[in-house]
Structure formats: structure tokens, C-alpha cells
Design an enzyme around this catalytic site. Structure first.
Site, short mmCIF file in Angstrom:
data_model
loop_
_atom_site.label_atom_id
_atom_site.label_comp_id
_atom_site.label_asym_id
_atom_site.label_seq_id
_atom_site.Cartn_x
_atom_site.Cartn_y
_atom_site.Cartn_z
CG ASP A 24 -46.08 22.52 2.42
OD1 ASP A 24 -45.21 21.90 1.53
OD2 ASP A 24 -47.41 22.83 1.97
N GLY A 27 -39.97 24.31 -1.43
CA GLY A 27 -39.90 24.38 -3.06
C GLY A 27 -40.10 26.04 -3.33
CG HIS A 41 -36.23 19.76 -0.93
ND1 HIS A 41 -37.38 19.91 -0.24
CD2 HIS A 41 -36.60 19.51 -2.16
CE1 HIS A 41 -38.55 19.62 -1.07
NE2 HIS A 41 -37.89 19.39 -2.05
CG ASN A 72 -44.53 14.12 -0.35
OD1 ASN A 72 -44.18 14.26 0.86
ND2 ASN A 72 -45.19 14.85 -1.13
CB ILE A 199 -54.93 17.32 7.48
CG1 ILE A 199 -55.52 18.09 8.30
CG2 ILE A 199 -54.17 16.13 8.36
CD1 ILE A 199 -54.80 18.99 9.44
CD GLU A 211 -56.82 24.34 20.17
OE1 GLU A 211 -57.10 25.15 19.21
OE2 GLU A 211 -57.92 23.73 20.78
#
Ligand code: IPE
Ligand code: IPE
Ligand code: MG
Length: 260
Positions: A24, A27, A41, A72, A199, A211
Site C-alpha cells: 500500500d 498513490g 504504481h 479496488n 487488513i 504476526e
């Protein structure tokens, strides 16, 4: 009594066997530099290459990357089609090297939503690397954790229709083979870059005892040294799977013999 299929205690002293990553921040990486999101990207693909390489060198056996979520599609259509194009390009450009390096590539997610050319490319790439087992690289595309669980339940009932009238006979072990990551052990370490601590409907079933490592670093800036930091953090974790610390000094085989 065991109610969970999660039994064994993997050692944290070595590199995690299965690393899952929510990539992530592409952008924001670009916006910070006054660049279009596209640039983020594009750099994100470079980061994938570096991290695959670094995981291979560290002895990671399974690397699972979240590339495109079932949510998305809500992005602007131009961004969605750019992501699809980059995905196709990346497979086309990298598949030869992956094949040579002994990497087995799999795509998990509902690929039927992709254009036929991309679906063909995915199937060919999977076939070309199907005999490899040095590292299992899995890209989650049009993937959602809830989709995965529902899909698995449907597939289970299709293959064993009698279970519909005996739902109490369905346990974790019976459902698990139908999940899209059934070929892999559960992830030991989840890394999410970009600063968010959520998540986002990634592998919700499989991450039950993983973890979780969150870093502010944006995905295009994530590379071998950032990965080493994450592994060092992982090395300091004590994985208990419901047990007490004191139990962990016992021989793990004894724990298993006692029913976990
Ligand atoms: C991750 O980066 C890439 C995908 C989700 C496809 P983002 O595009 O989500 O980047 P941010 O979160 O907007 O910075
Ligand atoms: C999660 O990132 C999905 C992928 C990395 C593929 P998002 O950027 O889409 O997640 P949210 O929307 O911020 O939760
Ligand atoms: Mg994001």
C-alpha cells in the site's frame, strides 16, 4: 480440546516461511512528489521485483502479495485499467526470469472478472512455472478474504452435497482445502506498508494467527533493507497460539502430542 486447525508453533528465529504483504501507498508516494498516481504504481512494480529477489535470498518459501482487492474496482476506471495493464506487463516481462529461478507463480482471486487476454496470460504463466518449487510466489488479484471463504464453502458443498444437511460435520479441516491458499502454510508474517493498520479484506481466514507488521514506508520505497527490518521485528515475537509463555519452553513435539 482443539477447536482450531492452527496447531504447530513455527520458529521466529529464522526467516518467516510464509510472508504476506499488503502493498500500500503507491498513490501517496507519487502525490508527495507531485507526480500522477500512475508513477507510484509503476515504481510499485519495481519494488515487487526487489522484494521477490530479497525474499528468495532470505529463504522465504512462500510470498503472497496483495495486488488488487475485490474492492479496488471502486477506483476511477482509468486507474483500474492502468493497474490491469501494469499487471499484464509485469507478468509478460518477469515470467521468464521467474521460471528460470525456480519460482512457482500462482494468482489467487476471482480472475473471471479480468479480460480474456489477461486470464490467458495468467493461466500460461501458472502452467509455465507449475513444476517449480524453490519459492512459491502468489499474487492476490481481484481477491477478497470474504470471497475466499464463501467460495470455499460453495466448493465444499458442491463436492460433498450431503454436508448441506449435516452442517455440524463441517469443521475447519474440511473447509480449509477449498481455500485459495490451501497449498501454503498459514502466513507467519504480514507486512502492510503505507501506514494504514487494517487488513482491507485480505486473507482474513489465513491471517488468524499471523504476526502483523505495519510500517509507514510507502510501497515503492520498500526494499531489501526494509524487509530485513521487518524480519528482525518478527524474530523478536513470541508466538503462542493461545498457550502461555511457560508452555513454550516445552518441546514443541510434546505440545503437539498433547493435542496442541
Ligand atoms: C496500493 O497503493 C496499490 C493498490 C491498492 C493497487 P494505493 O494505490 O492504495 O496507494 P495509496 O493508498 O492511495 O497511497
Ligand atoms: C489494499 O489497499 C489492497 C491492496 C494493496 C491491493 P487499499 O489502498 O485498496 O486499501 P484501503 O482501501 O485503504 O483499505
Ligand atoms: Mg491504498
Amino acid at each position: 480440546m482443539n477447536t482450531s486447525s492452527t496447531l504447530g508453533i513455527p520458529s521466529t528465529g529464522t526467516a518467516p516461511r510464509h510472508v504476506a504483504i499488503i502493498m500500500d501507498g503507491n498513490g501517496r508516494w507519487a502525490t508527495r512528489r507531485h507526480l500522477p498516481r500512475k508513477a507510484g504504481h509503476v515504481r510499485g512494480v519495481d519494488a515487487v521485483r526487489n522484494v521477490v529477489q530479497a525474499c528468495g535470498e532470505a529463504g522465504v518459501e512462500y510470498l503472497t502479495l496483495f495486488a488488487f482487492s475485490s474492492e479496488n474496482w471502486r477506483r476511477p476506471p482509468e486507474e483500474v485499467s492502468l493497474l490491469m495493464r501494469l499487471f499484464m506487463q509485469a507478468i509478460e516481462r518477469e515470467i521468464g526470469k521467474l521460471e528460470e529461478q525456480g519460482v512457482r507463480l500462482r494468482i489467487v482471486g476471482d480472475i473471471t472478472a479480468f479480460e480474456p487476454r489477461l486470464q490467458r496470460l495468467i493461466r500460461d504463466a501458472e502452467l509455465r512455472t507449475a513444476g517449480n518449487d524453490r519459492m512459491h510466489l502468489t499474487v492476490a488479484a481481484n481477491y477478497g478474504g470474504r470471497w475466499d471463504v464463501l467460495n470455499a464453502m460453495r466448493a465444499l458443498l458442491r463436492s460433498e452435497p450431503h454436508l448441506a444437511s449435516a452442517p455440524e460435520a463441517i469443521d475447519e479441516a474440511r473447509l480449509a482445502p477449498y481455500l485459495s491458499l490451501a497449498f501454503a502454510p498459514e502466513p507467519d508474517l504480514l507486512i502492510r506498508t503505507g501506514g494504514e493498520q487494517r487488513i482491507s479484506n485480505f486473507a482474513i481466514w489465513q491471517l488468524a494467527y499471523t504476526e502483523l507488521y505495519f510500517t509507514e514506508r510507502y510501497w515503492p520505497d520498500f526494499g531489501a533493507s526494509a524487509l530485513a527490518e521487518a524480519f528482525a521485528w518478527y524474530g523478536g515475537r513470541e508466538r503462542r497460539f493461545g498457550r502461555t509463555s511457560a508452555q513454550l519452553v516445552q518441546d514443541p513435539m510434546t505440545l503437539l502430542a498433547q493435542g496442541g
